[in-house]
Design a protein around this motif. Structure first.
Motif, PDB file in Angstrom:
ATOM      1  N   GLY A  41       0.778  -1.218   0.000  1.00 10.57           N
ATOM      2  CA  GLY A  41       0.000   0.000   0.000  1.00 10.57           C
ATOM      3  C   GLY A  41       0.814   1.274   0.000  1.00 10.57           C
ATOM      4  O   GLY A  41       0.264   2.358  -0.007  1.00 10.57           O
ATOM      5  N   VAL A  42       2.141   1.149   0.009  1.00 12.83           N
ATOM      6  CA  VAL A  42       2.986   2.335   0.018  1.00 12.83           C
ATOM      7  C   VAL A  42       3.609   2.524  -1.365  1.00 12.83           C
ATOM      8  O   VAL A  42       4.270   1.633  -1.877  1.00 12.83           O
ATOM      9  N   GLU A  43       3.404   3.690  -1.928  1.00 16.17           N
ATOM     10  CA  GLU A  43       3.961   3.948  -3.250  1.00 16.17           C
ATOM     11  C   GLU A  43       5.358   4.541  -3.144  1.00 16.17           C
ATOM     12  O   GLU A  43       5.617   5.425  -2.335  1.00 16.17           O
TER      13      GLU A  43
ATOM     14  N   VAL B 194       8.935   9.806  -5.242  1.00 17.95           N
ATOM     15  CA  VAL B 194       7.770   9.440  -4.447  1.00 17.95           C
ATOM     16  C   VAL B 194       8.156   8.441  -3.374  1.00 17.95           C
ATOM     17  O   VAL B 194       8.887   7.483  -3.631  1.00 17.95           O
ATOM     18  N   GLY B 195       7.662   8.663  -2.164  1.00 14.64           N
ATOM     19  CA  GLY B 195       7.915   7.721  -1.091  1.00 14.64           C
ATOM     20  C   GLY B 195       9.362   7.686  -0.645  1.00 14.64           C
ATOM     21  O   GLY B 195       9.896   6.640  -0.300  1.00 14.64           O
ATOM     22  N   ILE B 196       9.995   8.837  -0.649  1.00 12.37           N
ATOM     23  CA  ILE B 196      11.418   8.902  -0.312  1.00 12.37           C
ATOM     24  C   ILE B 196      11.684   8.369   1.095  1.00 12.37           C
ATOM     25  O   ILE B 196      12.651   7.657   1.339  1.00 12.37           O
ATOM     26  N   GLY B 197      10.783   8.704   1.995  1.00 14.33           N
ATOM     27  CA  GLY B 197      10.963   8.232   3.362  1.00 14.33           C
ATOM     28  C   GLY B 197      11.018   6.719   3.438  1.00 14.33           C
ATOM     29  O   GLY B 197      11.856   6.135   4.116  1.00 14.33           O
ATOM     30  N   LYS B 198      10.100   6.105   2.699  1.00 11.36           N
ATOM     31  CA  LYS B 198      10.049   4.645   2.690  1.00 11.36           C
ATOM     32  C   LYS B 198      11.312   4.063   2.062  1.00 11.36           C
ATOM     33  O   LYS B 198      11.843   3.058   2.504  1.00 11.36           O
ATOM     34  N   MET B 199      11.791   4.722   1.008  1.00  7.69           N
ATOM     35  CA  MET B 199      12.995   4.238   0.348  1.00  7.69           C
ATOM     36  C   MET B 199      14.219   4.372   1.241  1.00  7.69           C
ATOM     37  O   MET B 199      15.098   3.522   1.245  1.00  7.69           O
ATOM     38  N   LEU B 200      14.252   5.447   2.011  1.00 10.30           N
ATOM     39  CA  LEU B 200      15.337   5.612   2.968  1.00 10.30           C
ATOM     40  C   LEU B 200      15.315   4.475   3.967  1.00 10.30           C
ATOM     41  O   LEU B 200      16.344   3.911   4.334  1.00 10.30           O
ATOM     42  N   GLU B 201      14.104   4.139   4.405  1.00 14.45           N
ATOM     43  CA  GLU B 201      13.940   3.065   5.370  1.00 14.45           C
ATOM     44  C   GLU B 201      14.455   1.740   4.796  1.00 14.45           C
ATOM     45  O   GLU B 201      15.170   0.997   5.460  1.00 14.45           O
ATOM     46  N   ARG B 202      14.080   1.468   3.548  1.00 19.54           N
ATOM     47  CA  ARG B 202      14.459   0.191   2.939  1.00 19.54           C
ATOM     48  C   ARG B 202      15.964   0.079   2.731  1.00 19.54           C
ATOM     49  O   ARG B 202      16.539  -0.985   2.853  1.00 19.54           O
ATOM     50  N   THR B 203      16.584   1.189   2.378  1.00 22.67           N
ATOM     51  CA  THR B 203      18.007   1.133   2.054  1.00 22.67           C
ATOM     52  C   THR B 203      18.889   1.449   3.250  1.00 22.67           C
ATOM     53  O   THR B 203      20.101   1.286   3.185  1.00 22.67           O
ATOM     54  N   GLY B 204      18.280   1.931   4.336  1.00 19.91           N
ATOM     55  CA  GLY B 204      19.070   2.248   5.500  1.00 19.91           C
ATOM     56  C   GLY B 204      19.857   3.535   5.354  1.00 19.91           C
ATOM     57  O   GLY B 204      20.782   3.793   6.106  1.00 19.91           O
ATOM     58  N   LYS B 205      19.468   4.341   4.356  1.00 21.13           N
ATOM     59  CA  LYS B 205      20.163   5.608   4.145  1.00 21.13           C
ATOM     60  C   LYS B 205      19.524   6.701   5.008  1.00 21.13           C
ATOM     61  O   LYS B 205      18.401   6.570   5.489  1.00 21.13           O
ATOM     62  N   LYS B 206      20.228   7.812   5.156  1.00 17.22           N
ATOM     63  CA  LYS B 206      19.719   8.898   5.969  1.00 17.22           C
ATOM     64  C   LYS B 206      19.257  10.083   5.131  1.00 17.22           C
ATOM     65  O   LYS B 206      18.303  10.753   5.440  1.00 17.22           O
TER      66      LYS B 206
ATOM     67  N   THR C 205      16.280  -1.265  -6.892  1.00 15.35           N
ATOM     68  CA  THR C 205      15.294  -2.307  -6.626  1.00 15.35           C
ATOM     69  C   THR C 205      15.073  -2.453  -5.128  1.00 15.35           C
ATOM     70  O   THR C 205      13.961  -2.677  -4.682  1.00 15.35           O
ATOM     71  N   LYS C 206      16.132  -2.300  -4.382  1.00 18.57           N
ATOM     72  CA  LYS C 206      16.003  -2.388  -2.931  1.00 18.57           C
ATOM     73  C   LYS C 206      15.135  -1.244  -2.411  1.00 18.57           C
ATOM     74  O   LYS C 206      14.235  -1.437  -1.602  1.00 18.57           O
ATOM     75  N   ALA C 207      15.410  -0.055  -2.924  1.00 18.97           N
ATOM     76  CA  ALA C 207      14.660   1.117  -2.485  1.00 18.97           C
ATOM     77  C   ALA C 207      13.185   1.000  -2.857  1.00 18.97           C
ATOM     78  O   ALA C 207      12.311   1.404  -2.105  1.00 18.97           O
ATOM     79  N   LEU C 208      12.927   0.425  -4.021  1.00 19.71           N
ATOM     80  CA  LEU C 208      11.544   0.315  -4.476  1.00 19.71           C
ATOM     81  C   LEU C 208      10.873  -0.952  -3.973  1.00 19.71           C
ATOM     82  O   LEU C 208       9.680  -1.150  -4.172  1.00 19.71           O
ATOM     83  N   GLY C 209      11.646  -1.821  -3.359  1.00 15.08           N
ATOM     84  CA  GLY C 209      11.076  -3.056  -2.849  1.00 15.08           C
ATOM     85  C   GLY C 209      10.784  -4.081  -3.931  1.00 15.08           C
ATOM     86  O   GLY C 209       9.919  -4.926  -3.778  1.00 15.08           O
ATOM     87  N   ILE C 210      11.523  -4.002  -5.026  1.00 12.94           N
ATOM     88  CA  ILE C 210      11.322  -4.952  -6.123  1.00 12.94           C
ATOM     89  C   ILE C 210      12.044  -6.265  -5.834  1.00 12.94           C
ATOM     90  O   ILE C 210      13.217  -6.262  -5.471  1.00 12.94           O
ATOM     91  N   THR C 211      11.337  -7.359  -5.967  1.00 11.77           N
ATOM     92  CA  THR C 211      11.946  -8.666  -5.760  1.00 11.77           C
ATOM     93  C   THR C 211      11.524  -9.601  -6.893  1.00 11.77           C
ATOM     94  O   THR C 211      10.832  -9.202  -7.824  1.00 11.77           O
ATOM     95  N   LEU C 212      11.911 -10.845  -6.769  1.00 10.21           N
ATOM     96  CA  LEU C 212      11.561 -11.821  -7.801  1.00 10.21           C
ATOM     97  C   LEU C 212      10.057 -11.979  -7.944  1.00 10.21           C
ATOM     98  O   LEU C 212       9.573 -12.452  -8.963  1.00 10.21           O
TER      99      LEU C 212
ATOM    100  N   ASN D 263       1.522  -2.171 -16.537  1.00  9.29           N
ATOM    101  CA  ASN D 263       0.412  -1.218 -16.594  1.00  9.29           C
ATOM    102  C   ASN D 263      -0.736  -1.669 -15.700  1.00  9.29           C
ATOM    103  O   ASN D 263      -1.820  -1.149 -15.765  1.00  9.29           O
ATOM    104  N   ASP D 264      -0.454  -2.645 -14.864  1.00  6.41           N
ATOM    105  CA  ASP D 264      -1.547  -3.230 -14.112  1.00  6.41           C
ATOM    106  C   ASP D 264      -0.962  -4.013 -12.951  1.00  6.41           C
ATOM    107  O   ASP D 264      -0.433  -5.092 -13.131  1.00  6.41           O
ATOM    108  N   GLY D 265      -1.018  -3.433 -11.763  1.00  3.81           N
ATOM    109  CA  GLY D 265      -0.447  -4.153 -10.643  1.00  3.81           C
ATOM    110  C   GLY D 265       0.324  -3.225  -9.735  1.00  3.81           C
ATOM    111  O   GLY D 265       0.072  -2.029  -9.703  1.00  3.81           O
ATOM    112  N   ASP D 266       1.270  -3.789  -9.017  1.00  2.14           N
ATOM    113  CA  ASP D 266       1.982  -3.019  -8.021  1.00  2.14           C
ATOM    114  C   ASP D 266       3.332  -2.520  -8.510  1.00  2.14           C
ATOM    115  O   ASP D 266       4.156  -2.062  -7.736  1.00  2.14           O
ATOM    116  N   LEU D 267       3.564  -2.642  -9.798  1.00  7.06           N
ATOM    117  CA  LEU D 267       4.822  -2.188 -10.375  1.00  7.06           C
ATOM    118  C   LEU D 267       4.509  -1.649 -11.758  1.00  7.06           C
ATOM    119  O   LEU D 267       3.955  -2.355 -12.586  1.00  7.06           O
ATOM    120  N   TRP D 268       4.809  -0.416 -11.990  1.00  9.54           N
ATOM    121  CA  TRP D 268       4.422   0.166 -13.270  1.00  9.54           C
ATOM    122  C   TRP D 268       5.305   1.346 -13.645  1.00  9.54           C
ATOM    123  O   TRP D 268       6.076   1.845 -12.831  1.00  9.54           O
TER     124      TRP D 268
END
Length: 183
Positions: free
Chosen positions: A6-8, A82-94, A108-115, A123-128
């Motif tokens: 739910g977080v973009e 978009v969602g810089i705060g969340k990306m900081l959280e994912r990557t451990g950056k400040k 991919t880490k920042a965006l939470g992209i995985t296999l 164009n349809d889903g959680d990655l676009w």
DNA sequence: TGTAGGATCCACT
DNA sequence: GTGGATCCTACAG
């Protein structure tokens, strides 16, 4: 852009590399190699191709060819928007800034992209990918040799890497807007 | 069934 | 500037 839990999160694509199907030695699909992993590259364009490299990093590609033509674009870098705060959280950056997503593994880490996103329609889903109506002049796109593909022989010299300097682009349009600390 | 190698990043010198 | 981490995939035997 991604929407995970739910977080973009997302940004402007600034660096890409092209992988030209079966005659590009740097491509996983070279020589019409067709395996479970590369199968998704043979699908019609508009789907994602995510795979693990060096056992640590996920790399995000966009399949761009027609059905059975395994062309793909590797997304090497984006500018976080978009969602810089969340990306900081994912990557451990400040600090926010280009360094947050300036590498294929990092973005991919920042965006939470995985296999889990492999083969997903863009164009349809959680990655676009969105059309943000950015007008980019040819002069703003720089081409260069690709990275990390020395093993590909002459193909490693192809100018298939495209870099878009979003910083400069912003400065031209809005010279006085508050710039973020970058690198 | 085993093994080699890769479209990278980070910490350390 | 350099080397180690780390694991999935492909390919050979």
């Amino acid at each position: 852009m991604t929407r995970i839990d739910g977080v973009e999160t997302g940004g402007i694509i600034t660096e890409t590399e092209a992988y030209a199907g079966i005659r590009d030695r740097a491509s996983h699909a070279f020589g019409e190699r067709r395996t479970k992993r590369t199968e998704v590259m043979y699908r019609a364009g508009g789907v994602s191709y995510v795979y693990l490299c060096y056992g640590i990093h996920y790399l995000f590609n966009v399949v761009s060819g027609e059905q059975d033509i395994p062309h793909a674009i590797l997304i090497r870098g984006i500018y976080p928007v978009v969602g810089i705060g969340k990306m900081l959280e994912r990557t451990g950056k400040k600090k926010p800034g280009y360094a947050l997503t300036n590498g294929p593994g990092k973005l991919t880490k920042a965006l939470g992209i995985t296999l889990e996103h492999n083969g997903m329609k863009l164009n349809d889903g959680d990655l676009w990918i969105e059309d943000r109506k950015l007008i980019v002049g040819e002069a703003e796109i720089q081409t260069a040799k690709r990275i990390g593909v020395a093993y590909a022989g002459d193909d490693a010299l192809l100018p298939y890497r495209f870099v878009f300097d979003y910083q400069k682009h912003i400065q031209k349009k809005t010279p006085r807007s508050g710039e973020q600390d970058v690198q």
